[in-house]
Design an enzyme around this catalytic site. Sequence first.
Site, PDB file in Angstrom:
ATOM      1  CE  LYS A 201      14.648  98.583  20.691  1.00  0.00           C
ATOM      2  NZ  LYS A 201      13.282  98.064  20.588  1.00  0.00           N
TER       3      LYS A 201
ATOM      4  CD  GLU B  79      23.168  89.403  10.714  1.00  0.00           C
ATOM      5  OE1 GLU B  79      23.182  89.890  11.863  1.00  0.00           O
ATOM      6  OE2 GLU B  79      22.357  88.533  10.352  1.00  0.00           O
TER       7      GLU B  79
ATOM      8  N   GLY C  75      12.195  97.581  16.350  1.00  0.00           N
ATOM      9  CA  GLY C  75      13.087  97.782  15.208  1.00  0.00           C
ATOM     10  C   GLY C  75      12.317  98.022  13.921  1.00  0.00           C
ATOM     11  NE  ARG C  76       7.730  93.607  14.282  1.00  0.00           N
ATOM     12  CZ  ARG C  76       8.293  93.044  15.349  1.00  0.00           C
ATOM     13  NH1 ARG C  76       9.616  92.927  15.395  1.00  0.00           N
ATOM     14  NH2 ARG C  76       7.573  92.596  16.362  1.00  0.00           N
TER      15      ARG C  76
ATOM     16  CD  GLU D  36      11.504  90.980  13.182  1.00  0.00           C
ATOM     17  OE1 GLU D  36      11.565  92.218  13.416  1.00  0.00           O
ATOM     18  OE2 GLU D  36      12.483  90.302  12.839  1.00  0.00           O
TER      19      GLU D  36
ATOM     20  CG  HIS E  86       5.489  91.803 -18.181  1.00  0.00           C
ATOM     21  ND1 HIS E  86       4.933  91.623 -19.419  1.00  0.00           N
ATOM     22  CD2 HIS E  86       5.106  93.059 -17.786  1.00  0.00           C
ATOM     23  CE1 HIS E  86       4.278  92.711 -19.792  1.00  0.00           C
ATOM     24  NE2 HIS E  86       4.373  93.594 -18.812  1.00  0.00           N
TER      25      HIS E  86
ATOM     26  CE  LYS F 276      19.099  87.835  16.034  1.00  0.00           C
ATOM     27  NZ  LYS F 276      18.672  89.047  16.769  1.00  0.00           N
TER      28      LYS F 276
HETATM   29  O1  F6P Z   1      16.784  89.707  14.748  1.00  0.00           O
HETATM   30  C1  F6P Z   1      15.671  90.466  14.394  1.00  0.00           C
HETATM   31  C2  F6P Z   1      15.961  91.916  14.726  1.00  0.00           C
HETATM   32  O2  F6P Z   1      16.045  92.105  16.112  1.00  0.00           O
HETATM   33  C3  F6P Z   1      14.922  92.848  14.142  1.00  0.00           C
HETATM   34  O3  F6P Z   1      13.765  92.910  14.920  1.00  0.00           O
HETATM   35  C4  F6P Z   1      15.712  94.126  14.116  1.00  0.00           C
HETATM   36  O4  F6P Z   1      15.108  95.104  13.290  1.00  0.00           O
HETATM   37  C5  F6P Z   1      17.045  93.631  13.556  1.00  0.00           C
HETATM   38  O5  F6P Z   1      17.206  92.331  14.150  1.00  0.00           O
HETATM   39  C6  F6P Z   1      18.245  94.527  13.827  1.00  0.00           C
HETATM   40  O6  F6P Z   1      18.352  94.705  15.216  1.00  0.00           O
HETATM   41  P1  F6P Z   1      19.312  95.910  15.743  1.00  0.00           P
HETATM   42  O7  F6P Z   1      18.706  97.204  15.255  1.00  0.00           O
HETATM   43  O8  F6P Z   1      19.290  95.764  17.220  1.00  0.00           O
HETATM   44  O9  F6P Z   1      20.679  95.687  15.144  1.00  0.00           O
END
Ligand code: F6P
Length: 545
Positions: free
Chosen positions: A207, A213, A268-269, A354, A385, A513
């Site tokens: 987003k 990452e 995002g979620r 979150e 289990h 971060k």
């Molecule tokens: O750092 C948390 C977050 O912003 C989540 O809310 C989000 O889903 C994820 O990182 C990835 O964010 P993006 O889609 O902007 O890479």
Amino acid sequence: MSSPTKLPAWQALQAHQQELKNKNMLTLFKQDKNRVEDFSCTGALWTLDFSKNRATQQTISLLIQLAKEAGITKSINAMFNGTPINNTENRAVLHTALRASHKKESILVDGNNVLNEVRNTLKKMHAFVDQITTGAWKGYTNKTITDVVSIGIGGSYLGPKVVKEALTPYAQAGLNVHFVANIDGSDIAEKLKLVNPETTLFLISSKSFGTLETLYNANAARQWFIEQGGEEKSIHKHFAAVSSNVDKAVAFGIAQENIFPMWDWVGGRYSLWSAIGLPIALSVGMENFYQLLDGAYQMDQHFQTAELEKNLPVIMGVLGVWYSDFFDSQSHALIPYDHYLRALPAHIQQLDMESNGKSVLLDGSPVTTTTGPVIWGGAGTNGQHAYHQLLHQGSRFIPVDFIAPLKTHNPIADHHAQLFANCVSQSQALMVGKTLEQAKNELEQSGLDSEEVEKLAPHKVIQGNRPSNTLLTEKMTPASVGALIALYEHKTFVQGTIWGINSFDQWGVELGKVLGTDIYNRLTEETDNRDLDESTQNLIRIFRK
Ligand code: F6P
């Protein structure tokens, strides 16, 4: 909205809990012969049996009263009509618009009908999915695409991955969809071993297009593509993106026509229903993706129209508040008795934790209630289990959601009847338990002498009176899976509304971060770290050795 602890219903619930806390659920069944009917509700392909809860009709009506006093109906309407309820980012919260575009004409955000953008994006997705799945899309050596690697993390990974897995029975042959999320190089390294650059398309899902990452992995993928023989001029045939930051995606080298938009009014979620869900659509086809949206839409309608007493998200939401704030439960377990749904808890973890892992009210003052619980779980029967021992005999009070289909996709022998029997019996065992008397009788029946019976019996006692919900659906289909996830989205919203918090920002992840960038620099350069705490200094020292 301020804290709910001053509301009349909250005060009444405090008194009510005092009289209810020592009541055994089995007694409640005896006192109300219609209990199962009174404590069941159906909507949007799902049936909720909430009769195995520490609650009477009085409890439920007080909890519904609490939701009303907390303004739940007004809050629901505000969310669905695009009011900027995410008050710290001044944003609307309209993941529901993503599944309404074929059902509603318009939803306005700042005077702009967002449903037009949703419809256009679905059309673009449909064309893209068709091009890939029909083989029309060719790579740089003119071969069709056999593998899609989705690069994303958090909401840009979990929702798509969990739903794609849940809908495995609907996967279209011929296309493999992979996911890369972690900055641990092992994640992308393992996936790149599986694919051929000539027939692979990378889908960069972010987003913000600013997540460390995802950018690292996107660059690694591009590097790999070039090293394996691809060329810069062919990037557009092997890279696409989903982002609300088109400029950054273009700057990375994604062709404008390969960028799928998303919007700041989708968290995002909550974004698997947007183009972030492309890995799902590529895996199961666009028709099934529309079914997924339709299931969620059905739950949206149920949430907005069902009376609160028979409203699945409201009932599950208020029961969660009841246990968290009046029974001091710290966590909530999700146990889907369905192999394909085994990773569901991982998505609901982000969705719930979150959203409601907060400590201040909408006005910034400290909360005076609990807030989001720890969400955990895994597939049944596997958990039996692994951690069900703690659920049955541990010292903790952990409410459980059991989730099961009545029909299986794979009717082998009587596996499904056994699976379902285990789901029902686990919920039953949590409630009925085993008394010391029963344990002694069993041991005597087994022939142990009285001394051994006395010694062993206490270890066999199961406290019981432990609550659970059971959610049932006919079968796990795109529509019922869509409805289920929407159910949990709205349950989370009900709880956030009662607690008076903003469920739609996530400022708590910022600090890590920022510190991460600083530590990275100290790991990779010669720096004086005496300004840091000794532990961090030591860990940097060890790494640099
Ligand atoms: O750092 C948390 C977050 O912003 C989540 O809310 C989000 O889903 C994820 O990182 C990835 O964010 P993006 O889609 O902007 O890479």
